[in-house]
Scaffold this motif. Sequence first.
Motif, mmCIF file in Angstrom:
data_model
loop_
_atom_site.group_PDB
_atom_site.id
_atom_site.type_symbol
_atom_site.label_atom_id
_atom_site.label_comp_id
_atom_site.label_asym_id
_atom_site.label_seq_id
_atom_site.Cartn_x
_atom_site.Cartn_y
_atom_site.Cartn_z
ATOM 1 N N HIS A 160 -2.209 -64.021 -32.619
ATOM 2 C CA HIS A 160 -3.361 -64.541 -31.859
ATOM 3 C C HIS A 160 -4.162 -65.545 -32.687
ATOM 4 C CE1 HIS A 160 -2.899 -62.157 -28.270
ATOM 5 N NE2 HIS A 160 -2.815 -61.028 -28.962
ATOM 6 N N LEU A 161 -4.186 -65.345 -34.016
ATOM 7 C CA LEU A 161 -4.898 -66.299 -34.870
ATOM 8 C C LEU A 161 -4.210 -67.660 -34.843
ATOM 9 C CD1 LEU A 161 -7.211 -66.686 -36.918
ATOM 10 C CD2 LEU A 161 -5.617 -65.976 -38.712
ATOM 11 N N LEU A 162 -2.886 -67.663 -34.866
ATOM 12 C CA LEU A 162 -2.156 -68.926 -34.807
ATOM 13 C C LEU A 162 -2.362 -69.617 -33.462
ATOM 14 C CD1 LEU A 162 1.208 -67.874 -36.506
ATOM 15 C CD2 LEU A 162 -0.611 -69.275 -37.488
ATOM 16 N N GLU A 163 -2.560 -68.847 -32.427
ATOM 17 C CA GLU A 163 -2.783 -69.428 -31.102
ATOM 18 C C GLU A 163 -4.239 -69.804 -30.868
ATOM 19 O OE1 GLU A 163 -1.282 -66.486 -28.462
ATOM 20 O OE2 GLU A 163 0.809 -67.164 -28.651
ATOM 21 N N GLY A 164 -5.105 -69.514 -31.861
ATOM 22 C CA GLY A 164 -6.501 -69.867 -31.734
ATOM 23 C C GLY A 164 -7.333 -68.875 -30.953
ATOM 24 N N GLN A 165 -6.797 -67.720 -30.656
ATOM 25 C CA GLN A 165 -7.518 -66.689 -29.916
ATOM 26 C C GLN A 165 -8.214 -65.770 -30.923
ATOM 27 O OE1 GLN A 165 -4.700 -64.785 -27.326
ATOM 28 N NE2 GLN A 165 -4.005 -66.721 -26.417
ATOM 29 N N LEU A 166 -9.365 -66.208 -31.420
ATOM 30 C CA LEU A 166 -10.029 -65.515 -32.508
ATOM 31 C C LEU A 166 -10.546 -64.144 -32.104
ATOM 32 C CD1 LEU A 166 -12.003 -68.459 -34.184
ATOM 33 C CD2 LEU A 166 -9.731 -67.575 -34.708
ATOM 34 N N GLU A 167 -11.011 -63.997 -30.874
ATOM 35 C CA GLU A 167 -11.545 -62.706 -30.447
ATOM 36 C C GLU A 167 -10.447 -61.652 -30.409
ATOM 37 O OE1 GLU A 167 -14.603 -61.874 -30.079
ATOM 38 O OE2 GLU A 167 -15.307 -63.914 -30.518
ATOM 39 N N ALA A 168 -9.300 -61.989 -29.843
ATOM 40 C CA ALA A 168 -8.193 -61.035 -29.803
ATOM 41 C C ALA A 168 -7.682 -60.744 -31.212
ATOM 42 C CB ALA A 168 -7.066 -61.584 -28.930
ATOM 43 N N ALA A 169 -7.631 -61.784 -32.037
ATOM 44 C CA ALA A 169 -7.182 -61.581 -33.415
ATOM 45 C C ALA A 169 -8.132 -60.659 -34.164
ATOM 46 C CB ALA A 169 -7.078 -62.933 -34.122
ATOM 47 N N ASP A 170 -9.427 -60.833 -33.948
ATOM 48 C CA ASP A 170 -10.410 -59.987 -34.617
ATOM 49 C C ASP A 170 -10.296 -58.533 -34.143
ATOM 50 O OD1 ASP A 170 -12.666 -59.468 -36.317
ATOM 51 O OD2 ASP A 170 -13.878 -59.326 -34.500
ATOM 52 N N GLY A 171 -10.032 -58.315 -32.870
ATOM 53 C CA GLY A 171 -9.894 -56.959 -32.353
ATOM 54 C C GLY A 171 -8.726 -56.224 -32.983
ATOM 55 N N TYR A 172 -7.587 -56.884 -33.045
ATOM 56 C CA TYR A 172 -6.424 -56.257 -33.691
ATOM 57 C C TYR A 172 -6.665 -56.045 -35.188
ATOM 58 C CZ TYR A 172 -3.503 -56.699 -29.530
ATOM 59 O OH TYR A 172 -2.982 -56.561 -28.262
ATOM 60 N N ALA A 173 -7.346 -56.989 -35.829
ATOM 61 C CA ALA A 173 -7.610 -56.835 -37.267
ATOM 62 C C ALA A 173 -8.517 -55.639 -37.527
ATOM 63 C CB ALA A 173 -8.243 -58.118 -37.805
ATOM 64 N N GLN A 174 -9.537 -55.457 -36.700
ATOM 65 C CA GLN A 174 -10.412 -54.309 -36.873
ATOM 66 C C GLN A 174 -9.660 -52.995 -36.650
ATOM 67 O OE1 GLN A 174 -13.427 -54.395 -38.098
ATOM 68 N NE2 GLN A 174 -13.360 -56.644 -38.195
ATOM 69 N N TYR A 175 -8.789 -52.978 -35.668
ATOM 70 C CA TYR A 175 -7.995 -51.768 -35.424
ATOM 71 C C TYR A 175 -7.095 -51.465 -36.620
ATOM 72 C CZ TYR A 175 -4.432 -48.671 -33.599
ATOM 73 O OH TYR A 175 -3.572 -47.621 -33.443
ATOM 74 N N CYS A 176 -6.534 -52.519 -37.230
ATOM 75 C CA CYS A 176 -5.681 -52.309 -38.417
ATOM 76 C C CYS A 176 -6.465 -51.618 -39.521
ATOM 77 C CB CYS A 176 -5.164 -53.653 -38.936
ATOM 78 S SG CYS A 176 -4.158 -54.547 -37.775
ATOM 79 N N CYS A 177 -7.651 -52.122 -39.790
ATOM 80 C CA CYS A 177 -8.443 -51.565 -40.891
ATOM 81 C C CYS A 177 -8.858 -50.124 -40.618
ATOM 82 C CB CYS A 177 -9.680 -52.439 -41.134
ATOM 83 S SG CYS A 177 -9.294 -54.114 -41.693
ATOM 84 N N GLU A 178 -9.124 -49.800 -39.346
ATOM 85 C CA GLU A 178 -9.522 -48.433 -39.026
ATOM 86 C C GLU A 178 -8.339 -47.474 -39.050
ATOM 87 O OE1 GLU A 178 -11.384 -48.683 -35.256
ATOM 88 O OE2 GLU A 178 -13.135 -49.831 -35.986
ATOM 89 N N ALA A 179 -7.178 -47.942 -38.574
ATOM 90 C CA ALA A 179 -6.004 -47.064 -38.520
ATOM 91 C C ALA A 179 -5.396 -46.830 -39.893
ATOM 92 C CB ALA A 179 -4.953 -47.659 -37.579
ATOM 93 N N ASP A 180 -5.436 -47.845 -40.739
ATOM 94 C CA ASP A 180 -4.832 -47.717 -42.074
ATOM 95 C C ASP A 180 -5.743 -48.405 -43.086
ATOM 96 O OD1 ASP A 180 -3.176 -47.260 -44.165
ATOM 97 O OD2 ASP A 180 -1.521 -48.518 -43.469
ATOM 98 N N PRO A 181 -6.796 -47.680 -43.553
ATOM 99 C CA PRO A 181 -7.764 -48.328 -44.460
ATOM 100 C C PRO A 181 -7.159 -48.757 -45.798
ATOM 101 C CG PRO A 181 -8.640 -46.276 -43.537
ATOM 102 C CD PRO A 181 -7.191 -46.313 -43.212
#
Length: 610
Positions: A415-436
């Motif tokens: 999503h970051l490569l496609e310029g969809q920053l909001e979706a990219a940020d959502g997945y990134a936050q989930y990554c950090c919470e699921a696997d700190p």
Amino acid sequence: MDSPPPRASTPLGRASSGSLTSYGSGLAPPRTSVLLAKGGRPGTGLGGGSPTTARPMTSSKAAGYTSPARSGTGGAHPASPSKAGAPGAAPTREQCEALEERVHALLEAAAERGAAGDGSGAVDAAKEAARREQRLCAMLEAAGTGDQISLDLKYAVSVALGAAYEANGQPTDALGVYSQVIKSRLFPQAGWLRLNMGAIHFSQRDYAAAAKQWRMALDLTPPAYQRMRLNTQRNIGLALVRAGRYAEASEAFGAIMQEGPDHQTAYNLVLCAAAMGDAELMRQSFAQLLQVPPYVDDSLEGESSLEDAGEPAEPDALQEALQAKQAEADGYILSAARAIAPLLHPGNWARGFEWCREQLAAAGYAALASEVQLARANEHLAQREYAAAVGLLKEFERADSKQRARAAVNLSTLHLLEGQLEAADGYAQYCCEADPGSTAALVSAGNVHLARGEAEAALQLYEDALQLEPSCLQAQYNAGLACRALGLHDRALALMQQLLHEAPGHAEAMLQAGDLCDQLGDTAHAVEWFTRLLTKAPHDSGVLSRLGALHAKLGDEAEALACHTEAHAADRTNLDTLSWLGAHYVRRQDYVGAIPYFEAAARVQPREVR
């Protein structure tokens, strides 16, 4: 190794007053003793002299002995070589034992020095041990106990000398020592030295000779030594792989799989099949890899019932070792699947990934099957098939947390490569919470912040990732970019140099390091970095043009002209190169030579004022 024959020792007699002096090699022959009789004439052997005086007999040979004295006379006793304390006395048992102990001490010293990295000292100690062992053999021969010469000690001395030569970087001398030991035919176990000789040839990249030596050693190894035979066969296969003889190597690995299968050999067999491009052999070898039994400790089953339910079990070293072995085996299986999946169906590489996933799932490797699915999604990303990649990654929503986190990292990047920053940020936050504890999750979140222009927050996330994994190249590179965005050029340069120390071939880091050195006014080092970058991209017009500009800054007009000319040959539409070349000829007042470059620049950018 043949030892030189023992020197012949000739016993020397001790000289005494009034007697003859016996001799050894190198001494003058004895003089004829003349005892004057009464009347002044020489006495004879028949008693012509005084009847009470014994006259030694005159010897026709230089034997060094006197005749026995007659009874009742005071003649001299014979000089006996075995007389206690004589210079030529035979060596005693204590002397031989002391010398043997000294040889053993030197062997231990050679081994210790070799292990400590002192190759020269190991060679000196081994040579001294060989000399003393030869001296010991000579002493035992002189004492008439040659049957007590220890062939085991002679073999140990020879092997120690060869090993010392290896440790000191003298492979030719080591091969010579081992060859002499084998040719001597004194030692029944000497054939195993061909293993050492094969290792030396392998280190010299003479793989054919290495395989030959190991095959001869294999022929000499009894069937009872199964582990040694399997290791030797594995070495033969590796040498054949290095030599590019993949068919023969696959035969060697296949023989191992018949006698004692293991994950590493099966993995090598898969790679040989991939190198030959044999799809059917790839399938067979991958199936053999999956059939190798996993590392399971059956003896520990049921032990948990003996423990109290409320008390945690103590760490089990055996169980940890088995888990490490299984992790290594899983790595072989996953690497093999990733290697052959794109090759099984050249026209449809997705079918290869699907076949590997199905085989892993059927064999009970569900986690590895998910990893193959992730690899398939990454391949879709590499092929710029984003829709297919997203579809595969979203299938991990029903997987366990760690796998979902890894899939989310890829989705965030996509999503970051496609310029969809909001979706990219959502997945990134989930990554950090699921696997700190995942560095990939932290780097992914930092990338989103950096794309938003939040360089300070991105730098903090990159630093957190580096604390978890200091060697994470992505975190180092992106942290350098964040520092550069914040104007911290010195710190950014330090990060790029650290990355290049760990990964010297990182082209992007070379470009950043050169650009940062140029900004900091260190033109000389900037030239060095761009020159190194040129070895990675020799026909990149941008790198050549930049390098030419740096040489011009240093006043090297000739080198600048060469770089810009080469850049123009690589790309005739580069405006910077065309402008510099045209200006160069104008400075030389060669206006005719400048016209073609300005005309080419005008054709590229007709509205450009320059």
